[in-house]
Design an enzyme around this catalytic site. Structure first.
Site, mmCIF file in Angstrom:
data_model
loop_
_atom_site.group_PDB
_atom_site.id
_atom_site.type_symbol
_atom_site.label_atom_id
_atom_site.label_comp_id
_atom_site.label_asym_id
_atom_site.label_seq_id
_atom_site.Cartn_x
_atom_site.Cartn_y
_atom_site.Cartn_z
ATOM 1 C CE LYS A 156 -1.830 4.594 5.313
ATOM 2 N NZ LYS A 156 -3.252 4.377 5.911
ATOM 3 C CE LYS A 208 -2.562 -0.588 3.493
ATOM 4 N NZ LYS A 208 -3.843 -0.587 4.667
HETATM 5 N N1 C2G Z 1 -10.421 6.886 9.087
HETATM 6 C C1 C2G Z 1 -11.361 7.714 9.249
HETATM 7 N N2 C2G Z 1 -11.239 8.881 9.568
HETATM 8 C C2 C2G Z 1 -9.810 9.380 9.401
HETATM 9 C C3 C2G Z 1 -8.678 8.465 9.335
HETATM 10 C C4 C2G Z 1 -9.116 7.220 9.061
HETATM 11 O O1 C2G Z 1 -12.633 7.511 9.249
HETATM 12 N N3 C2G Z 1 -9.330 10.654 9.873
HETATM 13 C C5 C2G Z 1 -10.754 5.367 8.475
HETATM 14 C C6 C2G Z 1 -10.180 5.001 7.282
HETATM 15 O O2 C2G Z 1 -11.206 5.480 6.157
HETATM 16 C C7 C2G Z 1 -10.401 3.468 7.275
HETATM 17 C C8 C2G Z 1 -9.833 3.323 8.675
HETATM 18 O O3 C2G Z 1 -10.014 4.668 9.434
HETATM 19 O O4 C2G Z 1 -11.596 3.065 7.055
HETATM 20 C C9 C2G Z 1 -8.447 3.024 8.746
HETATM 21 O O5 C2G Z 1 -7.665 3.928 8.138
HETATM 22 P P1 C2G Z 1 -6.161 3.437 7.487
HETATM 23 O O6 C2G Z 1 -5.447 2.805 8.718
HETATM 24 O O7 C2G Z 1 -5.551 4.632 7.135
HETATM 25 O O8 C2G Z 1 -6.597 2.474 6.442
HETATM 26 P P2 C2G Z 1 -6.014 2.599 5.117
HETATM 27 O O9 C2G Z 1 -4.698 2.530 4.963
HETATM 28 O O10 C2G Z 1 -7.015 3.406 4.382
HETATM 29 O O11 C2G Z 1 -6.441 0.855 4.778
HETATM 30 O O12 C2G Z 1 -7.901 -2.849 2.194
HETATM 31 C C10 C2G Z 1 -8.498 -1.460 2.824
HETATM 32 C C11 C2G Z 1 -6.977 -0.837 3.442
HETATM 33 O O13 C2G Z 1 -6.413 -1.695 3.947
HETATM 34 C C12 C2G Z 1 -7.634 0.443 4.125
#
Ligand code: C2G
Length: 129
Positions: free
Chosen positions: A46, A44
């Site tokens: 990340k 990803k």
């Molecule tokens: N999130 C949120 N508000 C934020 C930050 C994050 O609602 N200010 C939500 C994201 O939309 C996600 C969850 O928290 O639903 C986890 O965020 P991340 O760890 O950034 O997840 P991400 O990298 O988007 O991984 O297969 C799907 C991916 O693994 C999602």
């Protein structure tokens, strides 16, 4: 029992994550989190501050979370929905539309992302301290 699943890295856990997990749990009775492994985070593009085990420990301590499973590939969601008998897939609306293919197998819900907070923002702010 209405089962919910969501996925993410959940690094440097913050109130945006908690808002998501709280609302996800409100949609059912049992919430599974597919937690991105360190290897999948590489895919990803990340880099998480905490490793998988530490992020898993934090998530398993949250009252809304019933189970944590590893998220290792983009392609595992359909099998997870089938294997865990999932009713609803939930994720933040920064992913709006990306997972509509799952509607053949379960409900798909995109929840509004919490504004002005992200793990990246936290890391950037700490660099400027
Ligand atoms: N999130 C949120 N508000 C934020 C930050 C994050 O609602 N200010 C939500 C994201 O939309 C996600 C969850 O928290 O639903 C986890 O965020 P991340 O760890 O950034 O997840 P991400 O990298 O988007 O991984 O297969 C799907 C991916 O693994 C999602």
């Amino acid at each position: 029992m209405r089962k919910i699943i969501t996925y993410g890295t959940f690094d440097l856990l913050h109130y945006g994550h908690i808002n998501l997990l709280r609302r996800a749990k409100l949609l059912g009775d049992y919430l599974i989190v597919g937690l991105s492994t360190d290897q999948f985070n590489d895919e990803k593009h990340k880099s998480a501050f905490f490793g998988y085990k530490e992020r898993q420990l934090v998530l398993e301590s949250i009252k809304y979370v019933d189970e944590v499973i590893p998220e290792e590939t983009w392609g595992q969601k359909i099998n997870d929905v089938k294997d865990y008998d999932i009713d609803v897939f939930v994720i933040g609306d920064d992913w709006e539309g990306e997972f509509n293919f799952l509607t053949r197998y379960c409900e798909v819900t995109y929840l509004e992302r919490t504004k002005n907070i992200s793990s990246t923002k936290i890391k950037q702010s700490l660099r400027n301290v």
